[in-house]
Design an enzyme around this catalytic site. Structure first.
Site, mmCIF file in Angstrom:
data_model
loop_
_atom_site.group_PDB
_atom_site.id
_atom_site.type_symbol
_atom_site.label_atom_id
_atom_site.label_comp_id
_atom_site.label_asym_id
_atom_site.label_seq_id
_atom_site.Cartn_x
_atom_site.Cartn_y
_atom_site.Cartn_z
ATOM 1 N N HIS A 84 103.544 36.685 -15.538
ATOM 2 C CA HIS A 84 103.437 37.782 -16.511
ATOM 3 C C HIS A 84 102.086 37.810 -17.224
ATOM 4 O O HIS A 84 101.775 38.800 -17.895
ATOM 5 C CB HIS A 84 104.548 37.693 -17.550
ATOM 6 C CG HIS A 84 105.915 37.925 -17.000
ATOM 7 N ND1 HIS A 84 106.239 39.030 -16.251
ATOM 8 C CD2 HIS A 84 107.061 37.181 -17.079
ATOM 9 C CE1 HIS A 84 107.516 38.962 -15.894
ATOM 10 N NE2 HIS A 84 108.033 37.849 -16.376
ATOM 11 N N ASP A 120 115.392 32.401 -11.646
ATOM 12 C CA ASP A 120 116.205 33.033 -12.683
ATOM 13 C C ASP A 120 117.040 34.189 -12.133
ATOM 14 O O ASP A 120 117.785 34.827 -12.882
ATOM 15 C CB ASP A 120 115.333 33.523 -13.842
ATOM 16 C CG ASP A 120 114.114 34.301 -13.403
ATOM 17 O OD1 ASP A 120 113.958 34.537 -12.188
ATOM 18 O OD2 ASP A 120 113.302 34.671 -14.261
#
Length: 382
Positions: free
Chosen positions: A122, A247
């Site tokens: 990110h 995740d």
């Protein structure tokens, strides 16, 4: 590497790395003759500046020196990415791990390299976000390019869109970024839709497949094989860099996808096989997200490392009892007995047909229609 620590109440708990390393050690992966462990250096400023702006690197250093002064202006000092003392060196060490992987692949001293502490996808050129400060995968890709590699394929199978890596290489056609992730309609960072295709000089080299919110194993693998091998073959990379955030697991507390460790393992095998067939095996794998730190992350990344090392550890292999006892004693939780979840990962090939009534198939088709013609592929029949 455990110094990359946002605090005891933050979901990105560095103990996930410790537990992974302990499990890798107990299954004997560190002792294999084909496996070498390297201590990652703290990446120097020159390396960071290949993918990050100078003002941003200075802002990280300023927040490191005075965490209370961080106001979120560059994404640091937020609830997601709080400032902490030592954050610059801790973040730069994660970059150092992926740079070491790139150097090993460039030199030929390693064919496969794994930095399960990396995958901080990110982080953009001038902004932190989503628990990520510096983008280690982007730095590794840039090192490969600077070392003479002409084409790098970046594959991201984290539950979250790989927005930072996409942004850094948005207008560079030497890098194709492919991200398969939970749709931004239901998950941070709210991006990663099929119409995000790259800049004017690299239009069609950013690829996004936004999976429906509760996609499971078979849907993910159908989507992967309906898009990734075709584009990878058209692109003809010299190295593959992949991000394996786990995740996406059904037990992860922060996302909505319904994958199992078995599907994450299947993706690692598929990526390894692509590297073998397209770029003489040259493959760098990183970690990423993953917030069920005792049950999911160590199993998934041990299997990833096992795939890279060429061992026979599979989802049906037993988890060592000493590791399970350690988890019980120190975390009070019962770890699984085997590496997988006992899932049937059968998936239906795209060639079997497109069902317009299925949200998954509509998502796949949206990506194929947007990207395939730009690479000489027919979105309907190839």
């Amino acid at each position: 590497m455990l110094a990359y620590n946002f605090g005891s109440h933050h979901p990105m708990n560095p103990l996930r790395l410790d537990l992974t390393a302990r499990l890798l050690n107990l299954v004997g992966l560190f002792d294999l003759p084909q496996v070498t462990r390297e201590i990652p250096d703290v990446a120097d400023d020159a390396s960071l500046l290949t993918v990050h702006d100078a003002d941003y690197v200075q802002a990280v250093k300023d927040a490191d020196a005075d965490p209370d002064s961080a106001d979120g202006a560059v994404g640091i000092g937020t609830d997601d990415t709080p400032a902490f003392p030592g954050m610059h060196s801790a973040s730069a060490r994660m970059v150092g791990g992926s740079l070491a992987a790139a150097e090993a692949v460039l030199s030929g001293s390693a064919q496969h390299a794994v930095n399960f502490g990396g995958g901080l996808h990110h982080a953009g050129r001038a902004r932190a976000g989503g628990f990520c400060i510096y983008n280690d995968a982007a730095a590794a890709i840039q090192r490969l390019l600077d070392g003479g590699v002409q084409r790098v394929l970046y594959l991201d199978v984290d539950a979250h869109h790989g927005d930072g890596t996409q942004e850094i290489f948005w207008d560079d056609k030497r890098v194709m970024t492919i991200s398969l992730h939970e749709t931004g309609m239901s998950l941070f960072p709210g991006t990663g839709f099929p119409d995000e295709l790259g800049g004017p000089s690299a239009f069609g080299f950013a690829v996004n497949l936004a999976l429906p919110t509760i996609t499971s194993d078979s849907g993910f693998l159908r989507a992967f094989h309906a898009v990734v091998p075709q584009l990878a073959t058209a692109f003809q990379p010299e190295v593959i860099v992949s991000q394996h955030g786990c995740d996406s697991h059904r037990d992860d507390p922060l996302t909505n996808l319904r994958f199992t460790v078995d599907a994450q393992y299947a993706a690692a095998v598929a990526i390894r096989d692509l590297a073998s067939s397209l770029c003489e095996g040259r493959w760098i794998a990183t970690g990423g997200g993953g917030y069920n730190i005792t049950s999911v992350v160590p199993r998934s990344w041990t299997l990833l490392t096992a795939v890279a090392a060429g061992t026979d550890i599979t989802p049906s292999s037993p988890v060592p009892e000493p590791w399970r006892a350690y988890v019980k004693e120190h975390f009070g939780s019962t770890a699984p007995y085997v590496f997988g979840d006992g899932s049937d990962t059968w998936w239906q090939s795209w060639e079997a047909g497109f069902d317009p009534n299925e949200n998954l198939d509509r998502a796949i088709m949206a990506t194929r229609k947007a990207v395939f013609p730009l690479h000489g592929l027919d979105p309907w029949f190839d």
